[in-house]
Design an enzyme around this catalytic site. Sequence first.
Site, PDB file in Angstrom:
ATOM      1  N   LYS A  33      -5.378  10.852  -4.278  1.00 58.14           N
ATOM      2  CA  LYS A  33      -4.701  11.991  -4.901  1.00 58.14           C
ATOM      3  C   LYS A  33      -3.232  12.074  -4.495  1.00 58.14           C
ATOM      4  CE  LYS A  33      -5.956  15.534  -1.494  1.00 58.14           C
ATOM      5  NZ  LYS A  33      -4.576  15.807  -1.050  1.00 58.14           N
ATOM      6  N   THR A  34      -2.918  11.727  -3.230  1.00 61.44           N
ATOM      7  CA  THR A  34      -1.515  11.770  -2.803  1.00 61.44           C
ATOM      8  C   THR A  34      -0.695  10.748  -3.581  1.00 61.44           C
ATOM      9  OG1 THR A  34      -2.199  12.451  -0.583  1.00 61.44           O
ATOM     10  CG2 THR A  34       0.035  11.611  -0.822  1.00 61.44           C
ATOM     11  N   ASP A 219      -1.249  20.772  -4.778  1.00 64.35           N
ATOM     12  CA  ASP A 219      -2.233  19.933  -4.090  1.00 64.35           C
ATOM     13  C   ASP A 219      -3.317  20.837  -3.499  1.00 64.35           C
ATOM     14  OD1 ASP A 219      -3.461  17.756  -2.956  1.00 64.35           O
ATOM     15  OD2 ASP A 219      -2.041  17.557  -1.299  1.00 64.35           O
ATOM     16  N   GLU A 220      -4.520  20.301  -3.351  1.00 66.06           N
ATOM     17  CA  GLU A 220      -5.643  21.037  -2.736  1.00 66.06           C
ATOM     18  C   GLU A 220      -5.850  22.393  -3.417  1.00 66.06           C
ATOM     19  OE1 GLU A 220      -7.401  19.424  -0.809  1.00 66.06           O
ATOM     20  OE2 GLU A 220      -6.242  18.124   0.517  1.00 66.06           O
ATOM     21  N   GLN A 250     -14.844  19.992  -1.953  1.00 70.44           N
ATOM     22  CA  GLN A 250     -14.257  20.124  -0.616  1.00 70.44           C
ATOM     23  C   GLN A 250     -13.633  21.506  -0.408  1.00 70.44           C
ATOM     24  OE1 GLN A 250     -12.316  16.489   1.164  1.00 70.44           O
ATOM     25  NE2 GLN A 250     -12.307  15.786  -0.956  1.00 70.44           N
ATOM     26  N   ARG A 604     -15.106  11.619   5.675  1.00 76.15           N
ATOM     27  CA  ARG A 604     -13.981  11.227   6.539  1.00 76.15           C
ATOM     28  C   ARG A 604     -14.151   9.788   7.022  1.00 76.15           C
ATOM     29  NH1 ARG A 604     -11.020  13.778   4.266  1.00 76.15           N
ATOM     30  NH2 ARG A 604     -12.839  14.176   2.994  1.00 76.15           N
TER      31      ARG A 604
END
Length: 723
Positions: A33-34, A219-220, A250, A604
């Site tokens: 995503k980044t 973002d997020e 998430q 993770r």
Amino acid sequence: MSSILDGLNDAQRKAVQAVDGPVLVLAGAGSGKTRVLTRRIAYLLSECGVDPKQILAMTFTNKAAGEMRERVEDLLHRSCKTMWIGTFHSLCARLLRAQAERVGLRSSFTIYDTTDQLALLRRVIADEELSERDFPARLIRTRISQAKNQMVGVDVFAQRASTFREQIIARVFRHYQDALKQNNAVDFDDLLTLSVALIRDHEDVRQTYQTQFSHILIDEYQDTNRPQYLFARYLAEVHHNICVVGDDDQSIYAWRGADIRNILDFEADYPNALVIRLEQNYRSTQVILDAGNALIRNNAGRKGKELWTDRGGGEKIRLKRCADEAEEARWIAGVARDFKHAHTYRDMAVLYRTNAQSRALEEGFRRANIPYQIVGDVRFYERKEVKDVLAYLKLVVNPRDSISFWRVINTPRRGIGATSTGRLDEFAMREGLAPYQALAHLDAIDTIPKRTAHAMQRFYDAIEGFRQDMETTPADELAAKIVDETGYLGGFEKLLPEERESRRAHVAELLTDIQIFVEQSDDVSLEAYLRKVSLVTDVDQWENAADAVTLMTLHSAKGLEFPIVFVTGLEDGLFPILRPTGDEGNWDDALEEERRLFYVGITRAEDRLFLSYAMRRQRYGGAIACTASQFLSEIPEDLLDVGFKISEVSSVPRPKSNREPARRVNPGEPFLMDVGSWVVHPAWGRGQIQSRAGSGQTARLKVKFDGGVVKTLMVKFANLQPG
């Protein structure tokens, strides 16, 4: 353009090039995503001719914002300083400083952290002649924060207060907000709510920023609360060029105001929105992804996606059953040592549900002589000596800041006692002055002894001198001068040598931090440094440079990745922890958020994932029997490597990894649960039912457990046994 789009998969490329209108990018864990966000910004600048200052990109950590800016500049080989890239809080602070007078502030306002908020609330509680035992500052702070996260102001809060307790909290809320204004200060929630009010209530301001920010990126997005949602909605209501990236699977911050409905309802807010799913994972093995996919399918409140990878299968997930938390720590330390031949310790992370679990883990690593570091431990900027020096700096910049004033007026000791400061405070309130401003009128306060008045005058003269220097002196030089001329380090002389040197080292580290800031910034003022440091988060302070195992909560781990991950304490009552907030639906919401948190932990891991639970654990002053988390029954058996019969983990039928949904655990009501009955809970042990509301699976039981712990539990999720 080719370099901007190079290396992107089809879904990523589509997300980068869809620059007109609303776009929702559902980005699974490890799906890049980044990369999408940075390439999209670069594409807007280089291919669409968008001016950098027309881009507003908001995220949740300073590290993420810094990385985003650096990647864009690397792609374009030029500076993009005029872009508004930062956290919601930092960008709102920037907006408020430019428009401070519109919201009743001065541009030099101070941002209060949690410690400052509690200090102010305690003064307010005392002024209201209330007992903090009956009205704890922490509890009131939480209620005020909840109200602000829902955009509920003081007046509405007071109107809704239906109980005596709520009416008292409303009174404290109003007094607290008045005190903030008097101090020319805001708390973190105010940064958001005041910014929303600014653009909502001032049409000229709203139109200015709507015109300036032609493209908004968030973002997020699943972590946004009501004020953040409204802030973005107001700014995008004209052009609708809003691109939000997030993962509903998430969303783990409901406890601090995040509203998953913001991402789930994006298409309702923007009916012509383009929805793009990023499902290819570049982080984990397929085994790890299959476990995460199987787990999260049990949640009803989600958009739905399936992560996959080109990496292939991978090692099975190791599940360890331990006798107690001490064995759990020894086992983790042993596995870490075994992997040291192929990995560094910095490749490993141990994740847990609550901070209290770190104690046993730390002991295990110390005994094994394995280096470790804790994320979210005592933050550097929250250490007493660091906060003391920062309080001096804040007072120099904002003399109305009474919390900083009271912190340093007698630090180090100057012979200024509580009686004299009380008289100074009384005079200040009577005259409508800030306590620091009252020092300019000491000759009018005849109740303060001359010796004390002289000490106060010397303090005032020193601060006034620093304030004059502030206009011409860089932050690092001024901070060093303040530490030196106030004699602050001299206050450590009576401490034990080890403690004295530790505190001196922390002050030196702070001065070094300020020096680095000056070297790297265009604005080298003390005010600029304080703006930066007031918005630092736990994760921003963490540097994964030392060769040490990282210990952190699952919440802190979000956004990070490690080759080897341990998720510990997988026991019902510990993980999941269920904390309902009222109506019955919230029980399901709480369970789904806990499951999302476990999903975050699983994803993770890049190469190896280890899960553990204990049969007994020290809690609430004694050892209690534990049962394996119901979440473990939702991971397909063929993905696990266990050293015992898998049926011992849970009696619930286990799915195979065929992408079929796992069965949700819905325990029945096999025995009578009337008032007075004795029951056993897997986390809290034996207790007696005090009261009962409702019937069947949704009945709520108030249970008093041995040791005095009282809990309200829903039968559906309590997993109670006859006692």
